[in-house]
Design a protein around this motif. Structure first.
Motif, mmCIF file in Angstrom:
data_model
loop_
_atom_site.group_PDB
_atom_site.id
_atom_site.type_symbol
_atom_site.label_atom_id
_atom_site.label_comp_id
_atom_site.label_asym_id
_atom_site.label_seq_id
_atom_site.Cartn_x
_atom_site.Cartn_y
_atom_site.Cartn_z
ATOM 1 N N HIS A 178 -22.547 4.772 -58.305
ATOM 2 C CA HIS A 178 -22.298 5.457 -57.025
ATOM 3 C C HIS A 178 -22.055 6.953 -57.182
ATOM 4 C CE1 HIS A 178 -22.072 1.607 -54.920
ATOM 5 N NE2 HIS A 178 -21.326 1.162 -55.912
ATOM 6 N N GLY A 179 -21.918 7.426 -58.409
ATOM 7 C CA GLY A 179 -21.627 8.832 -58.633
ATOM 8 C C GLY A 179 -20.142 9.036 -58.878
ATOM 9 N N ASN A 180 -19.852 10.140 -59.585
ATOM 10 C CA ASN A 180 -18.451 10.412 -59.924
ATOM 11 C C ASN A 180 -17.983 11.707 -59.263
ATOM 12 O OD1 ASN A 180 -15.984 10.920 -61.052
ATOM 13 N ND2 ASN A 180 -16.612 10.494 -63.159
ATOM 14 N N PRO A 181 -17.183 11.608 -58.224
ATOM 15 C CA PRO A 181 -16.733 12.812 -57.519
ATOM 16 C C PRO A 181 -15.468 13.412 -58.137
ATOM 17 C CG PRO A 181 -15.990 10.873 -56.345
ATOM 18 C CD PRO A 181 -16.681 10.381 -57.589
ATOM 19 N N TYR A 182 -14.921 12.770 -59.173
ATOM 20 C CA TYR A 182 -13.592 13.148 -59.660
ATOM 21 C C TYR A 182 -13.662 14.183 -60.767
ATOM 22 C CZ TYR A 182 -12.556 8.791 -57.237
ATOM 23 O OH TYR A 182 -12.465 7.803 -56.305
ATOM 24 N N SER A 183 -12.630 15.027 -60.831
ATOM 25 C CA SER A 183 -12.570 15.967 -61.945
ATOM 26 C C SER A 183 -12.102 15.255 -63.204
ATOM 27 C CB SER A 183 -11.669 17.152 -61.611
ATOM 28 O OG SER A 183 -10.525 16.739 -60.932
ATOM 29 N N MET A 184 -11.314 14.197 -63.038
ATOM 30 C CA MET A 184 -11.035 13.290 -64.160
ATOM 31 C C MET A 184 -10.599 11.949 -63.593
ATOM 32 S SD MET A 184 -7.364 14.457 -65.684
ATOM 33 C CE MET A 184 -6.968 16.116 -65.236
ATOM 34 N N VAL A 185 -10.721 10.912 -64.410
ATOM 35 C CA VAL A 185 -10.348 9.574 -63.953
ATOM 36 C C VAL A 185 -9.320 8.995 -64.911
ATOM 37 C CG1 VAL A 185 -11.152 7.256 -63.407
ATOM 38 C CG2 VAL A 185 -12.635 9.213 -62.943
ATOM 39 N N VAL A 186 -8.160 8.632 -64.383
ATOM 40 C CA VAL A 186 -7.140 7.964 -65.200
ATOM 41 C C VAL A 186 -7.118 6.483 -64.822
ATOM 42 C CG1 VAL A 186 -5.713 10.013 -65.493
ATOM 43 C CG2 VAL A 186 -5.312 8.515 -63.531
ATOM 44 N N CYS A 223 -13.085 1.142 -50.787
ATOM 45 C CA CYS A 223 -13.350 2.294 -51.648
ATOM 46 C C CYS A 223 -14.840 2.626 -51.651
ATOM 47 C CB CYS A 223 -12.895 2.011 -53.077
ATOM 48 S SG CYS A 223 -11.155 1.624 -53.204
ATOM 49 N N GLY A 224 -15.675 1.593 -51.543
ATOM 50 C CA GLY A 224 -17.114 1.803 -51.477
ATOM 51 C C GLY A 224 -17.508 2.541 -50.209
ATOM 52 N N GLU A 225 -16.753 2.267 -49.119
ATOM 53 C CA GLU A 225 -17.008 2.989 -47.873
ATOM 54 C C GLU A 225 -16.583 4.446 -47.996
ATOM 55 O OE1 GLU A 225 -14.935 0.993 -44.725
ATOM 56 O OE2 GLU A 225 -15.793 -0.931 -45.320
ATOM 57 N N GLU A 226 -15.503 4.650 -48.731
ATOM 58 C CA GLU A 226 -14.942 5.991 -48.845
ATOM 59 C C GLU A 226 -15.755 6.863 -49.801
ATOM 60 O OE1 GLU A 226 -10.427 7.345 -49.570
ATOM 61 O OE2 GLU A 226 -11.384 6.473 -51.331
ATOM 62 N N HIS A 227 -16.386 6.199 -50.758
ATOM 63 C CA HIS A 227 -16.986 6.929 -51.874
ATOM 64 C C HIS A 227 -18.003 8.005 -51.472
ATOM 65 C CE1 HIS A 227 -16.904 7.142 -56.195
ATOM 66 N NE2 HIS A 227 -18.207 7.339 -56.202
ATOM 67 N N PRO A 228 -18.935 7.697 -50.570
ATOM 68 C CA PRO A 228 -19.898 8.747 -50.173
ATOM 69 C C PRO A 228 -19.197 9.979 -49.588
ATOM 70 C CG PRO A 228 -20.586 6.603 -49.331
ATOM 71 C CD PRO A 228 -19.221 6.422 -49.908
ATOM 72 N N VAL A 229 -18.101 9.761 -48.883
ATOM 73 C CA VAL A 229 -17.354 10.879 -48.301
ATOM 74 C C VAL A 229 -16.795 11.757 -49.418
ATOM 75 C CG1 VAL A 229 -15.387 11.507 -46.851
ATOM 76 C CG2 VAL A 229 -16.763 9.496 -46.289
ATOM 77 N N LEU A 230 -16.234 11.100 -50.445
ATOM 78 C CA LEU A 230 -15.704 11.861 -51.575
ATOM 79 C C LEU A 230 -16.822 12.591 -52.311
ATOM 80 C CD1 LEU A 230 -13.018 9.492 -53.124
ATOM 81 C CD2 LEU A 230 -12.638 11.706 -52.053
ATOM 82 N N MET A 231 -17.967 11.909 -52.478
ATOM 83 C CA MET A 231 -19.093 12.536 -53.170
ATOM 84 C C MET A 231 -19.491 13.833 -52.474
ATOM 85 S SD MET A 231 -19.927 10.941 -55.878
ATOM 86 C CE MET A 231 -21.520 11.661 -56.252
ATOM 87 N N GLN A 232 -19.404 13.805 -51.150
ATOM 88 C CA GLN A 232 -19.836 14.962 -50.384
ATOM 89 C C GLN A 232 -18.765 16.054 -50.337
ATOM 90 O OE1 GLN A 232 -21.223 13.798 -46.518
ATOM 91 N NE2 GLN A 232 -22.843 15.318 -46.600
ATOM 92 N N GLU A 233 -17.500 15.642 -50.246
ATOM 93 C CA GLU A 233 -16.452 16.609 -49.907
ATOM 94 C C GLU A 233 -15.558 17.012 -51.077
ATOM 95 O OE1 GLU A 233 -15.503 17.393 -46.449
ATOM 96 O OE2 GLU A 233 -16.698 15.944 -45.328
ATOM 97 N N ALA A 234 -15.476 16.192 -52.113
ATOM 98 C CA ALA A 234 -14.473 16.418 -53.151
ATOM 99 C C ALA A 234 -14.578 17.800 -53.781
ATOM 100 C CB ALA A 234 -14.584 15.331 -54.228
ATOM 101 N N ARG A 235 -15.829 18.253 -54.021
ATOM 102 C CA ARG A 235 -16.006 19.548 -54.697
ATOM 103 C C ARG A 235 -15.624 20.717 -53.798
ATOM 104 N NH1 ARG A 235 -16.376 18.021 -59.871
ATOM 105 N NH2 ARG A 235 -17.584 16.120 -59.974
ATOM 106 N N GLN A 236 -15.684 20.491 -52.484
ATOM 107 C CA GLN A 236 -15.417 21.601 -51.559
ATOM 108 C C GLN A 236 -13.958 21.709 -51.169
ATOM 109 O OE1 GLN A 236 -18.221 20.464 -48.512
ATOM 110 N NE2 GLN A 236 -19.712 20.220 -50.150
#
Lengths: 144, 185
Positions: free
Chosen positions: B115-123, B78-91
């Motif tokens: 690491h930053g929060n790329p999510y619109s919400m977290v459950v 998930c740590g590897e994936e996280h930067p990708v989400l940070m960059q792409e999630a909003r787009q």
């Protein structure tokens, strides 16, 4: 003699304690415990995929064992429990996959390969028999 | 010809071996195809990470396509994936819900703060009980759920820019073109 019996009994207790320390599940009788062991042995752990649910120490496997245990207490049959897992994790959880078009290759593939090999051997043997000379080849008495 | 036969046999085996190697570089041996694709997502009702008294349910999410990204602070991939989400999630154009899986809420909050929060919400699903209904067996996993609550796609393993561009975005676009029919004007 009596002392030896007591010793054996104590040894036996040690073994059961060791087995239950890993996963303390209380079964209503021995038959249900055996049924549980049989069922979880037939199901694959998804985390360490070469282990059965019975053997695996993975957290997810433990959680699934508890789910299976609970469903068993609620009177669900083995097939119903298997279906519950298959609905979520596909046929992959079954060590004994069902026979259906997508698993035909899995079931019949080995037989097919054996047939192909047998056909190859038969073909070669026949061909050799036909091309073999009627008279035996001269004895090779060359000095080595 | 007969003398070449063993060589031909060996060459065939070598080709088979090479094909096996090639195949394995392109396929994850551990990947279990989800039987839930094309089926309704399981009903869920999970508390928010920031406000556990508020629950989010499947019914509330109906009407728009969204992504569910299963993650945990203990999960290395998930740590590897996280930067990708940070960059792409909003787009991506759809809400990305973080699904905090079998995690300590404080650890999850610290992880997102770091690491930053790329999510619109977290459950949160601390016990992982709902995750079993989703067929989750390892984080990270990502589900694409359409406006009708049907699971359209599942990615097992980290999202990469390539997977997002080649697979996820086309699928989201297809859903968004279909979605306006569902919305009332």
């Amino acid at each position: 003699m009596k002392r030896r019996h007591v010793l054996l009994l104590l040894l036996g207790l040690c073994v059961t304690f060791a087995a239950h320390a890993i996963d303390p599940l209380k079964f209503k009788d021995r038959a249900q415990e055996l049924r549980f062991q049989h069922l979880t042995r037939e199901l694959r752990c998804l985390v360490c995929q070469n282990e059965s649910l019975l053997d695996s120490q993975a957290e997810l496997a433990q959680q699934m064992r508890h789910i299976i245990y609970k469903q068993m207490q609620n009177g669900r049959s083995d097939d119903e429990i298997k279906q519950y897992l298959v609905d979520r994790y596909s046929d992959y959880v079954l060590y004994d996959p069902p026979l259906k078009p997508s698993t035909w290759l899995l079931w019949f593939g080995p037989g097919l390969i054996v047939l192909l090999g047998a056909a190859g051997v038969l073909f070669t043997v026949r061909k050799r028999a036909r091309s073999a000379p009627a008279t035996p080849p001269p004895i090779d008495d060359e000095d080595w | 010809m007969n003398r070449a036969l063993p060589l031909i046999g060996f060459a065939l085996l070598a080709v088979l071996f090479g094909f096996g190697l090639w195949w394995n570089t392109r396929h994850d041996q551990r990947e279990v195809p989800s039987p839930l694709i094309g089926k309704p997502a399981p009903a869920f009702s999970l508390p928010l990470l920031d406000d556990p008294s508020t629950r989010v349910s499947k019914a509330e999410m109906l009407g728009q396509p969204y992504l569910v990204n299963v993650f945990a602070s203990w999960c290395i991939a998930c740590g590897e994936e996280h930067p990708v989400l940070m960059q792409e999630a909003r787009q991506l154009g759809v809400p990305v819900i973080g699904y905090n899986y079998k995690d300590d809420p404080d650890a999850a909050k610290a992880w997102l703060a770091q690491h930053g929060n790329p999510y619109s919400m977290v459950v949160t699903d601390r016990s992982g009980a709902t995750a079993i209904d989703f067929g989750v067996y390892g984080a990270p996993e990502t589900f694409l759920i359409d406006a009708d609550g049907i699971i359209r796609y599942k990615r097992i393993g980290p999202l990469t820019p390539q997977v997002i561009a080649d697979v996820l975005e086309p699928k989201i676009q297809a859903l968004k073109h279909a979605a306006p029919k569902q919305e009332s004007p």
